[in-house]
Design a protein around this motif. Structure first.
Motif, PDB file in Angstrom:
ATOM      1  N   LEU A 198       0.867  -1.170   0.000  1.00  0.00           N
ATOM      2  CA  LEU A 198       0.000   0.000   0.000  1.00  0.00           C
ATOM      3  C   LEU A 198       0.904   1.219   0.000  1.00  0.00           C
ATOM      4  O   LEU A 198       1.710   1.407   0.909  1.00  0.00           O
ATOM      5  N   ILE A 199       0.789   2.024  -1.045  1.00  0.00           N
ATOM      6  CA  ILE A 199       1.627   3.211  -1.223  1.00  0.00           C
ATOM      7  C   ILE A 199       0.716   4.435  -1.275  1.00  0.00           C
ATOM      8  O   ILE A 199      -0.215   4.483  -2.094  1.00  0.00           O
ATOM      9  N   LEU A 200       0.967   5.379  -0.405  1.00  0.00           N
ATOM     10  CA  LEU A 200       0.177   6.608  -0.374  1.00  0.00           C
ATOM     11  C   LEU A 200       1.046   7.783  -0.797  1.00  0.00           C
ATOM     12  O   LEU A 200       2.201   7.896  -0.372  1.00  0.00           O
ATOM     13  N   VAL A 201       0.479   8.654  -1.622  1.00  0.00           N
ATOM     14  CA  VAL A 201       1.180   9.848  -2.091  1.00  0.00           C
ATOM     15  C   VAL A 201       0.437  11.074  -1.544  1.00  0.00           C
ATOM     16  O   VAL A 201      -0.408  11.658  -2.230  1.00  0.00           O
ATOM     17  N   PRO A 202       0.720  11.456  -0.287  1.00  0.00           N
ATOM     18  CA  PRO A 202       0.023  12.591   0.313  1.00  0.00           C
ATOM     19  C   PRO A 202       0.391  13.889  -0.397  1.00  0.00           C
ATOM     20  O   PRO A 202       1.538  14.092  -0.785  1.00  0.00           O
ATOM     21  N   ARG A 203      -0.600  14.776  -0.550  1.00  0.00           N
ATOM     22  CA  ARG A 203      -0.357  16.068  -1.189  1.00  0.00           C
ATOM     23  C   ARG A 203      -1.086  17.123  -0.366  1.00  0.00           C
ATOM     24  O   ARG A 203      -2.278  17.389  -0.576  1.00  0.00           O
ATOM     25  N   GLU A 204      -0.366  17.716   0.562  1.00  0.00           N
ATOM     26  CA  GLU A 204      -0.924  18.772   1.408  1.00  0.00           C
ATOM     27  C   GLU A 204       0.226  19.575   1.997  1.00  0.00           C
ATOM     28  O   GLU A 204       1.318  19.043   2.231  1.00  0.00           O
ATOM     29  N   THR A 205       0.012  20.854   2.226  1.00  0.00           N
ATOM     30  CA  THR A 205       1.013  21.674   2.907  1.00  0.00           C
ATOM     31  C   THR A 205       0.356  22.940   3.426  1.00  0.00           C
ATOM     32  O   THR A 205      -0.510  23.502   2.737  1.00  0.00           O
TER      33      THR A 205
ATOM     34  N   LEU B 133       0.211   4.724   9.902  1.00  0.00           N
ATOM     35  CA  LEU B 133       0.236   3.857   8.724  1.00  0.00           C
ATOM     36  C   LEU B 133       1.652   3.392   8.393  1.00  0.00           C
ATOM     37  O   LEU B 133       1.862   2.242   8.002  1.00  0.00           O
ATOM     38  N   SER B 134       2.622   4.282   8.570  1.00  0.00           N
ATOM     39  CA  SER B 134       4.001   3.901   8.295  1.00  0.00           C
ATOM     40  C   SER B 134       4.444   2.756   9.188  1.00  0.00           C
ATOM     41  O   SER B 134       5.144   1.833   8.747  1.00  0.00           O
ATOM     42  N   ARG B 135       4.019   2.781  10.431  1.00  0.00           N
ATOM     43  CA  ARG B 135       4.364   1.697  11.360  1.00  0.00           C
ATOM     44  C   ARG B 135       3.713   0.373  10.967  1.00  0.00           C
ATOM     45  O   ARG B 135       4.161  -0.689  11.376  1.00  0.00           O
ATOM     46  N   MET B 136       2.660   0.444  10.156  1.00  0.00           N
ATOM     47  CA  MET B 136       1.993  -0.761   9.671  1.00  0.00           C
ATOM     48  C   MET B 136       2.593  -1.249   8.349  1.00  0.00           C
ATOM     49  O   MET B 136       2.111  -2.219   7.771  1.00  0.00           O
ATOM     50  N   GLY B 137       3.609  -0.551   7.869  1.00  0.00           N
ATOM     51  CA  GLY B 137       4.266  -0.971   6.642  1.00  0.00           C
ATOM     52  C   GLY B 137       3.820  -0.242   5.394  1.00  0.00           C
ATOM     53  O   GLY B 137       4.233  -0.601   4.282  1.00  0.00           O
ATOM     54  N   VAL B 138       2.966   0.770   5.553  1.00  0.00           N
ATOM     55  CA  VAL B 138       2.513   1.545   4.395  1.00  0.00           C
ATOM     56  C   VAL B 138       3.648   2.458   3.936  1.00  0.00           C
ATOM     57  O   VAL B 138       4.296   3.117   4.755  1.00  0.00           O
ATOM     58  N   ARG B 139       3.891   2.511   2.636  1.00  0.00           N
ATOM     59  CA  ARG B 139       4.929   3.394   2.102  1.00  0.00           C
ATOM     60  C   ARG B 139       4.364   4.791   1.906  1.00  0.00           C
ATOM     61  O   ARG B 139       3.376   4.986   1.197  1.00  0.00           O
ATOM     62  N   MET B 140       4.992   5.778   2.564  1.00  0.00           N
ATOM     63  CA  MET B 140       4.603   7.172   2.419  1.00  0.00           C
ATOM     64  C   MET B 140       5.522   7.839   1.406  1.00  0.00           C
ATOM     65  O   MET B 140       6.741   7.891   1.600  1.00  0.00           O
ATOM     66  N   LEU B 141       4.957   8.333   0.326  1.00  0.00           N
ATOM     67  CA  LEU B 141       5.750   8.925  -0.735  1.00  0.00           C
ATOM     68  C   LEU B 141       5.152  10.288  -1.083  1.00  0.00           C
ATOM     69  O   LEU B 141       4.397  10.420  -2.043  1.00  0.00           O
ATOM     70  N   PRO B 142       5.460  11.312  -0.276  1.00  0.00           N
ATOM     71  CA  PRO B 142       4.853  12.629  -0.489  1.00  0.00           C
ATOM     72  C   PRO B 142       5.162  13.189  -1.873  1.00  0.00           C
ATOM     73  O   PRO B 142       6.224  12.904  -2.448  1.00  0.00           O
ATOM     74  N   ALA B 143       4.239  13.954  -2.392  1.00  0.00           N
ATOM     75  CA  ALA B 143       4.403  14.547  -3.727  1.00  0.00           C
ATOM     76  C   ALA B 143       5.356  15.730  -3.646  1.00  0.00           C
ATOM     77  O   ALA B 143       4.956  16.890  -3.675  1.00  0.00           O
ATOM     78  N   MET B 144       6.649  15.405  -3.547  1.00  0.00           N
ATOM     79  CA  MET B 144       7.691  16.433  -3.446  1.00  0.00           C
ATOM     80  C   MET B 144       8.550  16.393  -4.707  1.00  0.00           C
ATOM     81  O   MET B 144       9.083  15.345  -5.051  1.00  0.00           O
ATOM     82  N   PRO B 145       8.718  17.523  -5.395  1.00  0.00           N
ATOM     83  CA  PRO B 145       9.548  17.535  -6.610  1.00  0.00           C
ATOM     84  C   PRO B 145      11.030  17.458  -6.268  1.00  0.00           C
ATOM     85  O   PRO B 145      11.445  17.753  -5.148  1.00  0.00           O
ATOM     86  N   ALA B 146      11.817  17.044  -7.244  1.00  0.00           N
ATOM     87  CA  ALA B 146      13.275  17.051  -7.111  1.00  0.00           C
ATOM     88  C   ALA B 146      13.853  17.943  -8.207  1.00  0.00           C
ATOM     89  O   ALA B 146      13.238  18.127  -9.252  1.00  0.00           O
ATOM     90  N   PHE B 147      15.037  18.483  -7.944  1.00  0.00           N
ATOM     91  CA  PHE B 147      15.636  19.399  -8.908  1.00  0.00           C
ATOM     92  C   PHE B 147      17.044  18.998  -9.311  1.00  0.00           C
ATOM     93  O   PHE B 147      17.634  19.613 -10.199  1.00  0.00           O
ATOM     94  N   TYR B 148      17.593  17.926  -8.698  1.00  0.00           N
ATOM     95  CA  TYR B 148      18.939  17.498  -9.072  1.00  0.00           C
ATOM     96  C   TYR B 148      18.990  16.965 -10.500  1.00  0.00           C
ATOM     97  O   TYR B 148      20.049  16.932 -11.124  1.00  0.00           O
ATOM     98  N   ASN B 149      17.828  16.535 -11.024  1.00  0.00           N
ATOM     99  CA  ASN B 149      17.795  16.049 -12.405  1.00  0.00           C
ATOM    100  C   ASN B 149      17.469  17.163 -13.408  1.00  0.00           C
ATOM    101  O   ASN B 149      17.231  16.903 -14.579  1.00  0.00           O
ATOM    102  N   ARG B 150      17.473  18.394 -12.923  1.00  0.00           N
ATOM    103  CA  ARG B 150      17.286  19.583 -13.768  1.00  0.00           C
ATOM    104  C   ARG B 150      16.023  19.507 -14.628  1.00  0.00           C
ATOM    105  O   ARG B 150      16.085  19.531 -15.865  1.00  0.00           O
ATOM    106  N   PRO B 151      14.842  19.409 -14.015  1.00  0.00           N
ATOM    107  CA  PRO B 151      13.606  19.333 -14.821  1.00  0.00           C
ATOM    108  C   PRO B 151      13.412  20.603 -15.641  1.00  0.00           C
ATOM    109  O   PRO B 151      13.651  21.706 -15.160  1.00  0.00           O
ATOM    110  N   ARG B 152      12.969  20.415 -16.872  1.00  0.00           N
ATOM    111  CA  ARG B 152      12.765  21.547 -17.777  1.00  0.00           C
ATOM    112  C   ARG B 152      11.288  21.816 -18.043  1.00  0.00           C
ATOM    113  O   ARG B 152      10.956  22.729 -18.810  1.00  0.00           O
ATOM    114  N   SER B 153      10.409  21.009 -17.454  1.00  0.00           N
ATOM    115  CA  SER B 153       8.981  21.192 -17.687  1.00  0.00           C
ATOM    116  C   SER B 153       8.194  20.571 -16.535  1.00  0.00           C
ATOM    117  O   SER B 153       8.736  19.787 -15.742  1.00  0.00           O
ATOM    118  N   ILE B 154       6.917  20.917 -16.464  1.00  0.00           N
ATOM    119  CA  ILE B 154       6.047  20.304 -15.467  1.00  0.00           C
ATOM    120  C   ILE B 154       5.928  18.808 -15.725  1.00  0.00           C
ATOM    121  O   ILE B 154       5.908  18.007 -14.789  1.00  0.00           O
TER     122      ILE B 154
END
Length: 203
Positions: A128-135, A148-169
Motif C-alpha cells: 500500500l503506497i500513499l502519495v500525500p499532497r498537502e502543505t 500507517l508507516s508503522r503498519m508498513g505503508v509506504r509514504m511517498l509525499p508529492a515532493m519535486p526534485a531538482f537534481y535532475n534539472r527538470p525543464r517542464s512540469i
C-alpha cells in the motif's frame, strides 16, 4: 501472482500524478483497477479540464487503447472485486492522497470503496503506497502518517526534485511517478537516476 494493481485518485491537488501513473502502467501491459472519489472527479475537472459529466468517455480517451487492461470501479460500489481479499492484487497506490482519505485509511473507516480496498491491502499484507499532497501539515496529519508507516505503508509525499534539472512540469510529474514505480518494483525510464557521473572525484 496476479498483475492486478489498484490505483486510487482522491480530491487532493495533483490529479495529473494519478493519471500519468495509470498511463505508464497500462503502456507496460499491466492491469489497472481505478477508483476515483467524488472530490477526485472535481479535481480532474478543475486541474485537467476533464468533462466529468461524461466520465466513461474521459476514461476511454485517456486510458483506452493501451497494452494493459483497465477497469473502473465507482466509489460507492462496495461489492466491487477489489473490495475482497480473495481478489488477488499486487497492491494499491493512492495518488494523490488527501488528508481525509489518509485519515479514513489510518482509522479503518472503510466508508467507501477506496478506503475499503486500502483496508484489504493492510489485512492481506499487500503493498500500500500513499502519495500525500498537502502543505503545511499539522499534528493530526503527521500522526496518521506515522500510524500507517508503522503498519508498513509506504509514504511517498508529492515532493519535486531538482537534481535532475527538470525543464517542464511533465518532467517533474514523471519524476514523482517514477519514484512511485520504484516502490512498486516496476521498471521504467521516466527520469535520469543519480549515478557515478554525479559523484565527487576521488582524491
Amino acid at each position: 501472482m496476479s498483475g492486478n494493481w489498484v490505483v486510487g485518485i482522491t480530491g487532493a491537488s495533483g490529479a495529473i500524478y494519478g493519471v500519468r501513473l495509470c498511463q505508464v502502467m497500462l503502456d507496460q501491459g499491466l492491469s489497472v483497477h481505478l477508483i476515483v472519489t467524488d472530490a477526485g472527479w472535481r479535481v480532474l475537472h478543475d486541474e485537467l479540464d476533464w468533462n466529468v459529466s461524461k466520465r466513461q468517455d474521459m476514461l476511454l480517451e485517456h486510458f483506452g487503447g493501451r497494452a494493459g487492461s483497465f477497469n473502473y470501479h465507482p466509489i460507492a460500489d462496495i461489492g466491487a472485486t477489489v473490495a475482497s481479499g480473495s481478489f488477488r492484487t499486487k497492491g494499491m497506490v493512492v495518488i494523490p492522497c488527501s488528508m481525509g482519505t489518509l485519515s479514513g485509511i489510518a482509522h479503518g473507516s472503510s466508508d467507501n470503496l477506496l478506503e475499503r480496498t486500502a483496508d484489504v491491502m493492510l489485512k492481506e499484507g499487500r503493498k500500500l503506497i500513499l502519495v500525500p499532497r498537502e502543505t503545511p501539515l499539522h499534528a493530526i496529519h503527521l500522526e496518521n502518517m506515522l500510524t500507517l508507516s508503522r503498519m508498513g505503508v509506504r509514504m511517498l509525499p508529492a515532493m519535486p526534485a531538482f537534481y535532475n534539472r527538470p525543464r517542464s512540469i511533465d518532467e517533474m510529474v514523471d519524476f514523482l511517478v517514477g519514484k512511485v514505480l520504484d516502490s512498486m518494483d516496476i521498471e521504467h525510464s521516466l527520469y535520469r537516476r543519480w549515478g557515478d557521473n554525479n559523484e565527487q572525484p576521488k582524491p
